[in-house]
Design a protein around this motif. Sequence first.
Motif, PDB file in Angstrom:
ATOM      1  N   GLY A   1       0.753  -1.073  -0.115  1.00 18.11           N
ATOM      2  CA  GLY A   1      -0.024  -0.132  -0.199  1.00 18.11           C
ATOM      3  C   GLY A   1       0.804   1.129  -0.004  1.00 18.11           C
ATOM      4  N   GLU A   2       2.054   1.161   0.565  1.00 25.24           N
ATOM      5  CA  GLU A   2       2.763   2.442   0.486  1.00 25.24           C
ATOM      6  C   GLU A   2       3.338   2.840  -0.611  1.00 25.24           C
ATOM      7  OE1 GLU A   2       3.595   4.401   3.199  1.00 25.24           O
ATOM      8  OE2 GLU A   2       1.997   3.301   4.711  1.00 25.24           O
ATOM      9  N   ALA A   3       3.634   1.728  -1.419  1.00 23.38           N
ATOM     10  CA  ALA A   3       4.242   1.764  -2.625  1.00 23.38           C
ATOM     11  C   ALA A   3       3.375   2.298  -3.575  1.00 23.38           C
ATOM     12  CB  ALA A   3       4.862   0.377  -3.179  1.00 23.38           C
ATOM     13  N   LEU A   4       2.127   1.828  -3.542  1.00 21.54           N
ATOM     14  CA  LEU A   4       1.056   2.539  -4.243  1.00 21.54           C
ATOM     15  C   LEU A   4       0.886   4.106  -4.067  1.00 21.54           C
ATOM     16  CD1 LEU A   4      -1.706  -0.259  -4.351  1.00 21.54           C
ATOM     17  CD2 LEU A   4      -0.096   0.420  -6.163  1.00 21.54           C
ATOM     18  N   LEU A   5       0.890   4.442  -2.827  1.00 17.13           N
ATOM     19  CA  LEU A   5       0.746   5.609  -2.250  1.00 17.13           C
ATOM     20  C   LEU A   5       1.853   6.529  -2.883  1.00 17.13           C
ATOM     21  CD1 LEU A   5      -1.344   7.084  -0.493  1.00 17.13           C
ATOM     22  CD2 LEU A   5       0.306   6.803   1.213  1.00 17.13           C
ATOM     23  N   GLU A   6       3.030   6.006  -2.829  1.00 11.63           N
ATOM     24  CA  GLU A   6       4.316   6.882  -3.120  1.00 11.63           C
ATOM     25  C   GLU A   6       4.457   7.010  -4.825  1.00 11.63           C
ATOM     26  OE1 GLU A   6       9.039   6.741  -2.023  1.00 11.63           O
ATOM     27  OE2 GLU A   6       7.645   5.658  -1.149  1.00 11.63           O
ATOM     28  N   HIS A   7       4.111   6.045  -5.503  1.00  8.03           N
ATOM     29  CA  HIS A   7       4.656   5.916  -6.723  1.00  8.03           C
ATOM     30  C   HIS A   7       3.471   5.821  -7.708  1.00  8.03           C
ATOM     31  CE1 HIS A   7       8.814   5.210  -5.559  1.00  8.03           C
ATOM     32  NE2 HIS A   7       8.310   4.404  -4.900  1.00  8.03           N
ATOM     33  N   VAL A   8       2.182   5.479  -7.285  1.00 12.18           N
ATOM     34  CA  VAL A   8       1.069   5.432  -8.338  1.00 12.18           C
ATOM     35  C   VAL A   8      -0.144   6.149  -8.057  1.00 12.18           C
ATOM     36  CG1 VAL A   8      -0.292   3.683  -9.202  1.00 12.18           C
ATOM     37  CG2 VAL A   8       1.943   2.714  -8.247  1.00 12.18           C
ATOM     38  N   ILE A   9      -0.586   6.250  -7.047  1.00 15.02           N
ATOM     39  CA  ILE A   9      -1.829   7.210  -6.673  1.00 15.02           C
ATOM     40  C   ILE A   9      -1.665   8.627  -6.701  1.00 15.02           C
ATOM     41  CG2 ILE A   9      -3.618   7.548  -4.870  1.00 15.02           C
ATOM     42  CD1 ILE A   9      -3.370   4.806  -3.859  1.00 15.02           C
ATOM     43  N   GLY A  10      -2.286   9.246  -7.553  1.00 18.93           N
ATOM     44  CA  GLY A  10      -2.155  10.839  -7.775  1.00 18.93           C
ATOM     45  C   GLY A  10      -1.242  11.124  -9.081  1.00 18.93           C
ATOM     46  N   THR A  11      -0.856  10.000  -9.615  1.00 23.67           N
ATOM     47  CA  THR A  11       0.039  10.389 -10.705  1.00 23.67           C
ATOM     48  C   THR A  11      -0.784  10.519 -12.270  1.00 23.67           C
ATOM     49  OG1 THR A  11       0.243   7.995 -11.410  1.00 23.67           O
ATOM     50  CG2 THR A  11       2.043   8.838  -9.669  1.00 23.67           C
ATOM     51  N   ALA A  12      -1.924  10.443 -12.016  1.00 23.00           N
ATOM     52  CA  ALA A  12      -2.792  10.624 -13.327  1.00 23.00           C
ATOM     53  C   ALA A  12      -3.992  11.296 -12.962  1.00 23.00           C
ATOM     54  CB  ALA A  12      -2.969   9.324 -14.245  1.00 23.00           C
ATOM     55  N   GLU A  13      -4.603  11.965 -13.866  1.00 23.39           N
ATOM     56  CA  GLU A  13      -6.087  12.434 -13.719  1.00 23.39           C
ATOM     57  C   GLU A  13      -7.045  12.071 -14.680  1.00 23.39           C
ATOM     58  OE1 GLU A  13      -6.698  14.782 -11.182  1.00 23.39           O
ATOM     59  OE2 GLU A  13      -4.810  14.964 -10.337  1.00 23.39           O
ATOM     60  N   PRO A  14      -8.204  11.819 -14.140  1.00 25.93           N
ATOM     61  CA  PRO A  14      -9.313  11.283 -14.753  1.00 25.93           C
ATOM     62  C   PRO A  14      -9.948  12.501 -15.743  1.00 25.93           C
ATOM     63  CG  PRO A  14      -9.950  11.514 -12.466  1.00 25.93           C
ATOM     64  CD  PRO A  14      -8.439  11.644 -12.568  1.00 25.93           C
ATOM     65  N   ASP A  15     -10.563  12.221 -16.638  1.00 29.46           N
ATOM     66  CA  ASP A  15     -11.210  13.368 -17.395  1.00 29.46           C
ATOM     67  C   ASP A  15     -12.602  13.342 -17.087  1.00 29.46           C
ATOM     68  OD1 ASP A  15     -12.029  11.062 -18.424  1.00 29.46           O
ATOM     69  OD2 ASP A  15     -11.249  11.376 -20.773  1.00 29.46           O
ATOM     70  N   ASP A  16     -13.143  12.524 -16.317  1.00 26.68           N
ATOM     71  CA  ASP A  16     -14.561  12.536 -15.882  1.00 26.68           C
ATOM     72  C   ASP A  16     -15.015  12.415 -14.503  1.00 26.68           C
ATOM     73  OD1 ASP A  16     -13.574   9.861 -15.792  1.00 26.68           O
ATOM     74  OD2 ASP A  16     -15.305   9.004 -16.828  1.00 26.68           O
ATOM     75  N   PRO A  17     -14.194  12.923 -13.461  1.00 21.05           N
ATOM     76  CA  PRO A  17     -14.429  12.738 -12.106  1.00 21.05           C
ATOM     77  C   PRO A  17     -15.943  13.071 -11.800  1.00 21.05           C
ATOM     78  CG  PRO A  17     -13.225  14.959 -12.400  1.00 21.05           C
ATOM     79  CD  PRO A  17     -13.293  13.943 -13.725  1.00 21.05           C
ATOM     80  N   GLY A  18     -16.845  12.209 -10.665  1.00 25.05           N
ATOM     81  CA  GLY A  18     -18.049  12.475 -10.469  1.00 25.05           C
ATOM     82  C   GLY A  18     -18.299  12.602  -9.181  1.00 25.05           C
ATOM     83  N   PRO A  19     -19.379  12.847  -8.457  1.00 28.50           N
ATOM     84  CA  PRO A  19     -19.802  12.833  -7.055  1.00 28.50           C
ATOM     85  C   PRO A  19     -20.103  11.567  -6.566  1.00 28.50           C
ATOM     86  CG  PRO A  19     -21.747  13.667  -8.491  1.00 28.50           C
ATOM     87  CD  PRO A  19     -20.342  13.373  -9.487  1.00 28.50           C
ATOM     88  N   TYR A  20     -20.201  10.655  -7.629  1.00 27.73           N
ATOM     89  CA  TYR A  20     -20.326   9.042  -7.035  1.00 27.73           C
ATOM     90  C   TYR A  20     -19.407   8.227  -7.300  1.00 27.73           C
ATOM     91  CZ  TYR A  20     -25.203  11.148  -7.082  1.00 27.73           C
ATOM     92  OH  TYR A  20     -26.364  11.799  -7.073  1.00 27.73           O
ATOM     93  N   ASP A  21     -18.310   8.611  -7.220  1.00 28.61           N
ATOM     94  CA  ASP A  21     -17.144   7.705  -7.702  1.00 28.61           C
ATOM     95  C   ASP A  21     -16.295   7.394  -5.970  1.00 28.61           C
ATOM     96  OD1 ASP A  21     -17.120   8.275 -10.066  1.00 28.61           O
ATOM     97  OD2 ASP A  21     -15.682   9.412 -10.185  1.00 28.61           O
ATOM     98  N   ILE A  22     -16.319   6.072  -6.035  1.00 27.25           N
ATOM     99  CA  ILE A  22     -15.851   5.332  -4.865  1.00 27.25           C
ATOM    100  C   ILE A  22     -14.549   4.480  -5.052  1.00 27.25           C
ATOM    101  CG2 ILE A  22     -17.993   5.453  -3.762  1.00 27.25           C
ATOM    102  CD1 ILE A  22     -17.929   2.398  -4.097  1.00 27.25           C
TER     103      ILE A  22
END
Length: 496
Positions: free
Chosen positions: A176-197
Amino acid sequence: MSLLRAKIQDVFNEPGCEKNRGKDAKARKKGCSKPLTPGAAAGGCAFDGAKIVLQPITDVAHLVHGPLACEGNSWDNRGAASSGPTLWRTSFTTDLTELDVVMGQGERKLFKAIREIKEAYGPPAIFVYPTCVTALMGDDIEAVCQRAAEKFGVAVVPVNAPGFVGSKNLGNKLAGEALLEHVIGTAEPDDPGPYDINILGEFNLSGEFWLVKPLLDRLGIRVRACIPGDARYFDIACAHRARAAMVVCSTALINLARKMDERWDIPFFEGSFYGITDTSDALRNIAELLVKQGADPEILGRTEVLIAEEEAIAWKKLAAYRPRLVGKRVLLNTGGVKSWSVVHALTEIGIEIVGTSVKKSTVEDKERIKQILKDDNHMFEQMAARELYAMLSEHKADILLSGGRTQFIALKAKTPWLDINQERQHPYAGYHGMVELVRQIDLAIHNPIWRQVREPAPWDCQPAVREERPRTKSETATLHIVPEFAGTTADDFGER
């Protein structure tokens, strides 16, 4: 190595863990798991735990940097399923030999392996797993991955979880630390919505998350990232744009959920998709969290309508099994979230729980069990094979639900057994999954083979010997002449 030590210490001091918060500062530094004994079977090392969490990311190449045996022992250790890419089913390893270790060729061989994977498969990312050997050699995995990413234009993620640093559960958290440090947040979706989980700690074993996702789709809820079950690299990279999260297995990824809440304001709760009531509660909690995050409150009403429809269908199907299973006794030898979620699911249809293992359960898991069973007499940390066999052979349980390692104890005790762990062949999540679980239990308990194997073996059954009355002297002297041979003599037989 100092960076890895600091990261491990940070995981040990996890404030999101109730058990960890209950310790003093000195005890907290010792970590959450018992130390490993070199050469002993400890139920999985940190490398194994990291590979378990990350391998179900299906479009990523997973490269093990170490001897061949490390990849062989860690590959395909869970029955996760993919709806698309199959790259994760291909094994990659640098296959270090003794000569490579002596000559210090580890880093060069790793760089070459990354280049070959990039040219042959072109994945969006390559995850690199150092092992005990390469960590002790001192290979700078971080530097090699950074250089390879710049050179080949592909994300190369170092997963610093060599086996000797701790247990499998620690490896889960380091992943989980590896994902947090190197993966999550490195790209931006083009269709964020209020019902995303986000769904964290769901492995899609036997495809069981596919029984839950249609329910969320009907509510208009989009799973931005399911980590790790049937996941895609881009979805995980965009996971920071979700509005809420559900943690299925808190012992594995509680640190990831907490830090995502701190960094990106993604509130989370721990829930379960096992059982009718727990599935309904999970759907309600997801809807309530989304409303708190700004979603339209009308989703709460739609959720209740969906729950009423699905529960009615499930209870109607379960009604056929209730008369056959009410009062049946189940011994549950598993752990973690299943220690309470499966217990709750089975008690809903009248099955009696005679014992459940809490070896890998959190404090919250144990409290839930107490609330369900009304006491803690049915909980045990660990049951030795001899005790387990004695309990089953004395018919104190009608069926054992466990993993594959204890199936032979049940078979030796001539007791039905059903796989409830990661090797299982049937999905048990959601409303339909609960019906399937009950169906499998019914099939196992009422299988006619158990009546046959419990009967004595033919060679153990001595035929009854009839005692003959001793003949009297007169009976012995009496000559019984067969009519066909009346009037013949011994000479006549001799001529014939």
